[in-house]
Write a protein that holds these residues in place. Structure first.
Motif, PDB file in Angstrom:
ATOM      1  N   GLN A   1       0.810  -1.219   0.000  1.00 42.85           N
ATOM      2  CA  GLN A   1       0.000   0.000   0.000  1.00 42.85           C
ATOM      3  C   GLN A   1       0.844   1.271   0.000  1.00 42.85           C
ATOM      4  OE1 GLN A   1      -1.116  -1.561   3.590  1.00 42.85           O
ATOM      5  NE2 GLN A   1      -3.194  -2.179   3.069  1.00 42.85           N
ATOM      6  N   ALA A   2       2.116   1.149   0.386  1.00 40.38           N
ATOM      7  CA  ALA A   2       2.978   2.330   0.489  1.00 40.38           C
ATOM      8  C   ALA A   2       4.431   1.909   0.349  1.00 40.38           C
ATOM      9  CB  ALA A   2       2.751   3.043   1.819  1.00 40.38           C
ATOM     10  N   VAL A   3       5.275   2.909   0.085  1.00 38.12           N
ATOM     11  CA  VAL A   3       6.708   2.658  -0.115  1.00 38.12           C
ATOM     12  C   VAL A   3       7.512   3.599   0.777  1.00 38.12           C
ATOM     13  CG1 VAL A   3       8.627   2.734  -1.765  1.00 38.12           C
ATOM     14  CG2 VAL A   3       6.363   1.943  -2.506  1.00 38.12           C
ATOM     15  N   ILE A   4       8.492   3.041   1.475  1.00 40.34           N
ATOM     16  CA  ILE A   4       9.453   3.835   2.246  1.00 40.34           C
ATOM     17  C   ILE A   4      10.801   3.783   1.543  1.00 40.34           C
ATOM     18  CG2 ILE A   4      10.780   4.010   4.388  1.00 40.34           C
ATOM     19  CD1 ILE A   4       8.385   2.797   5.848  1.00 40.34           C
ATOM     20  N   LEU A   5      11.416   4.949   1.340  1.00 41.76           N
ATOM     21  CA  LEU A   5      12.803   5.031   0.899  1.00 41.76           C
ATOM     22  C   LEU A   5      13.624   5.479   2.100  1.00 41.76           C
ATOM     23  CD1 LEU A   5      12.468   6.728  -2.623  1.00 41.76           C
ATOM     24  CD2 LEU A   5      12.506   4.302  -2.044  1.00 41.76           C
ATOM     25  N   SER A   6      14.428   4.557   2.631  1.00 44.52           N
ATOM     26  CA  SER A   6      15.251   4.842   3.806  1.00 44.52           C
ATOM     27  C   SER A   6      16.680   5.087   3.358  1.00 44.52           C
ATOM     28  CB  SER A   6      15.183   3.662   4.791  1.00 44.52           C
ATOM     29  OG  SER A   6      16.017   3.870   5.901  1.00 44.52           O
ATOM     30  N   ASP A   7      17.040   6.368   3.249  1.00 52.61           N
ATOM     31  CA  ASP A   7      18.301   6.761   2.634  1.00 52.61           C
ATOM     32  C   ASP A   7      19.356   7.065   3.696  1.00 52.61           C
ATOM     33  OD1 ASP A   7      20.303   7.635   0.971  1.00 52.61           O
ATOM     34  OD2 ASP A   7      19.063   9.096  -0.105  1.00 52.61           O
TER      35      ASP A   7
ATOM     36  N   VAL B   1      16.205   6.138  -7.328  1.00 49.51           N
ATOM     37  CA  VAL B   1      15.187   6.877  -6.582  1.00 49.51           C
ATOM     38  C   VAL B   1      14.128   7.427  -7.531  1.00 49.51           C
ATOM     39  CG1 VAL B   1      14.761   8.967  -5.227  1.00 49.51           C
ATOM     40  CG2 VAL B   1      16.646   7.452  -4.619  1.00 49.51           C
ATOM     41  N   MET B   2      14.569   8.039  -8.619  1.00 48.05           N
ATOM     42  CA  MET B   2      13.635   8.620  -9.585  1.00 48.05           C
ATOM     43  C   MET B   2      12.736   7.542 -10.184  1.00 48.05           C
ATOM     44  SD  MET B   2      14.540  10.987 -12.919  1.00 48.05           S
ATOM     45  CE  MET B   2      15.535   9.683 -13.694  1.00 48.05           C
ATOM     46  N   ALA B   3      13.315   6.389 -10.522  1.00 49.86           N
ATOM     47  CA  ALA B   3      12.539   5.316 -11.139  1.00 49.86           C
ATOM     48  C   ALA B   3      11.554   4.691 -10.160  1.00 49.86           C
ATOM     49  CB  ALA B   3      13.486   4.249 -11.688  1.00 49.86           C
ATOM     50  N   VAL B   4      11.960   4.524  -8.904  1.00 52.81           N
ATOM     51  CA  VAL B   4      11.068   3.926  -7.899  1.00 52.81           C
ATOM     52  C   VAL B   4       9.899   4.852  -7.594  1.00 52.81           C
ATOM     53  CG1 VAL B   4      10.894   3.222  -5.482  1.00 52.81           C
ATOM     54  CG2 VAL B   4      12.838   2.462  -6.858  1.00 52.81           C
ATOM     55  N   ILE B   5      10.176   6.148  -7.436  1.00 52.94           N
ATOM     56  CA  ILE B   5       9.094   7.100  -7.164  1.00 52.94           C
ATOM     57  C   ILE B   5       8.112   7.132  -8.339  1.00 52.94           C
ATOM     58  CG2 ILE B   5       8.527   9.541  -6.849  1.00 52.94           C
ATOM     59  CD1 ILE B   5      11.092   9.813  -5.205  1.00 52.94           C
ATOM     60  N   ALA B   6       8.637   7.115  -9.561  1.00 50.98           N
ATOM     61  CA  ALA B   6       7.762   7.126 -10.746  1.00 50.98           C
ATOM     62  C   ALA B   6       6.901   5.865 -10.793  1.00 50.98           C
ATOM     63  CB  ALA B   6       8.601   7.246 -12.013  1.00 50.98           C
ATOM     64  N   ALA B   7       7.499   4.712 -10.503  1.00 53.63           N
ATOM     65  CA  ALA B   7       6.746   3.455 -10.527  1.00 53.63           C
ATOM     66  C   ALA B   7       5.692   3.427  -9.428  1.00 53.63           C
ATOM     67  CB  ALA B   7       7.712   2.280 -10.370  1.00 53.63           C
ATOM     68  N   ALA B   8       6.034   3.946  -8.259  1.00 48.63           N
ATOM     69  CA  ALA B   8       5.081   3.965  -7.150  1.00 48.63           C
ATOM     70  C   ALA B   8       3.912   4.897  -7.448  1.00 48.63           C
ATOM     71  CB  ALA B   8       5.786   4.389  -5.865  1.00 48.63           C
TER      72      ALA B   8
END
Length: 481
Positions: free
Chosen positions: A149-155, A166-173
């Motif tokens: 249901q959601a995505v966390i990016l832990s940088d 990062v750009m590709a994951v955010i776009a896919a999400a």
């Protein structure tokens, strides 16, 4: 508060994808009683070591502690530390099936050497080079997106979250309609463009914007600068003793700090992003999600090292205002074990006694006072209703476990109450590892449950003097007659 309590029950329905830099947190505990003859440095006599998930791994551990589901994606090397991390991921019920192994990469490990409550040294082994397996990671993310249901990016800036990834994951999400929450790193947040929320702390917010962020007004201005210039939906800024600020382009809410005592801030940001995202993923609005995250942060900073917060602890935290002197002194076994470890690290002797404590009488009070006198903090194990019924008969207990726990928790000589459902406290004693075990003198040391275990590591067993003529059973008989 009742609405938040209902929200906590829904966290078990959350399913979150967590992607980021995983690392091994190694804690080496010991004592120092001399200086090295080789150099003016302390000699640490190592007593025990503890391995925990660090970085994005701690975010995943916090999600699981909240009873949420987590699909965890990261990159490790084909080295011993990487193998240890994968083993811990499996033992913590997170799983390593979505972890990508990059041959030749050094897996990050941070080792902290601690004497008492003082950290002497931290030694890091790491690489911050960009991963060479980004395509494989992205493919893994795309496979998992449909089930979460959601995505966390832990940088943590260790090379997993490259700009392109990062750009590709955010776009896919976003294409999949999934909420994206980022625990950021670095000064340029434009790399997180399209994310729904970022969760910087006060220092990170100032570094990313070049603006002050000390007052409420300054935090709002800095957060809205990020929103306007970096294409981010909202900022949830953690502000240490000043609490938390939730800022969007149109609104701002400031939440006061919830911490009662601060022992260790390690991993507090991980707890915040995990709790916030779990709540958002089940439809809780941003402000209430932040309230839960703020409460969780206040709990976790009172723990030792890289730690997690459980759903039961959140509920207890919500009840604290109404039951300040009762509810906070009643804990489950895991929470009690964590508190006992924290007390020991502060040089406190942890004592333990147990019983049914049905219709509290002077004999009980005498036992508890003697037990407290033999230690620095006293934990009382309380038989559950079912346990009392098995031991004493169908007519007992007279008072239910909630009532008995509340009465015990109101006593100044009792520091913590733990209800246990077994016939004996053996399992609870093994979890707490008390320094002092106390029972009445109607026992012998040989017949005290847990005595052999406590003595095996140097603990002490104390037999308390009895007050003659005091018995709950006899009191009940007199009442009936």
């Amino acid at each position: 508060m009742s609405d938040l309590a209902r929200h906590i029950d829904t966290l078990s329905r959350a399913n979150v994808l967590c992607l980021g830099d995983v690392m091994l947190d190694r804690f080496v505990y010991g004592s120092v009683d001399r200086v090295s003859p080789e150099a003016p440095i302390p000699v640490l006599r190592i007593q025990h070591e503890l391995l925990k998930l660090g970085g994005a791994g701690n975010v995943a551990a916090n999600l699981v502690a909240l009873d949420s589901k987590c699909r965890f994606i990261s990159v490790v090397g084909d080295d011993a530390v990487g193998n240890q991390l994968r083993g811990i991921l499996n033992s913590e019920q997170i799983g390593d099936d979505t972890v990508v192994v990059e041959p030749g990469r050094q897996t990050t490990a941070k080792t902290r050497f601690i004497a008492g409550q003082q950290q002497l040294l931290r030694a890091d082994r790491e690489t911050v080079a960009a991963i060479a397996v980004a395509d494989e990671v992205l493919a893994q993310v795309r496979r998992e997106l449909t089930g979460v249901q959601a995505v966390i990016l832990s940088d943590y800036g260790k090379g997993v979250l490259t700009d392109d990834l990062v750009m590709a994951v955010i776009a896919a999400a976003r294409q999949a309609g999934r909420t994206v929450v980022v625990d950021p790193k670095g000064r340029d947040y434009r790399r997180y463009r399209g994310a729904d929320i970022v969760t910087p702390n006060r220092k990170e917010l100032m570094e990313a914007t070049g603006l002050p962020a000390r007052t409420d007004e300054e935090v709002i201005a800095a957060a809205r600068h990020l929103i306007a210039t970096c294409g981010i939906g909202a900022v949830v800024a953690t502000r240490s003793e000043q609490g938390m600020s939730v800022v969007t382009a149109a609104d701002a809410v400031h939440l006061p700090a919830e911490a009662r005592e601060v022992f260790d801030v390690s991993g507090a940001g991980d707890t915040v992003v995990a709790t916030l995202t779990a709540a958002l993923s089940v439809g809780i609005d941003l402000v209430d999600s932040a309230r839960l995250a703020n409460l969780a942060a206040g709990i976790v900073v009172g723990k030792v090292g890289t730690a997690v917060v459980r759903s039961a602890e959140l509920l207890a935290g919500l009840h604290e205002q109404e039951w300040r002197h009762g509810e906070e002194k009643v804990a489950n076994r895991d929470t009690a074990a964590e508190r006992a470890e924290r007390w020991r690290l502060r040089g406190k002797r942890v004592g333990f006694t147990n019983g049914c404590f049905d219709l509290l009488h002077p004999g009980h009070i005498s036992l508890l006072k003697q037990a407290r006198a033999a230690c620095d903090v006293l934990v009382v194990g309380l038989n559950s209703d079912d346990s009392v019924k098995r031991l004493k008969g169908e007519s007992r207990p007279v008072q239910n476990e909630t009532a008995r726990a509340t009465v015990l928790a109101s006593l100044g000589c009792v520091d913590l109450v733990v209800v246990f459902g077994e016939d004996t406290p053996e399992t609870l004693i093994r979890a707490l590892r008390p320094d002092v075990l106390v029972k009445g003198a109607d026992y012998t040391i040989a017949t005290v449950v847990g005595a052999d275990f406590v003595q095996s590591y140097g603990g002490k067993v104390v037999l308390a003097e009895l007050v003659q003529g005091q018995s709950t059973t006899n009191t009940i008989k007199r009442m009936k007659s």
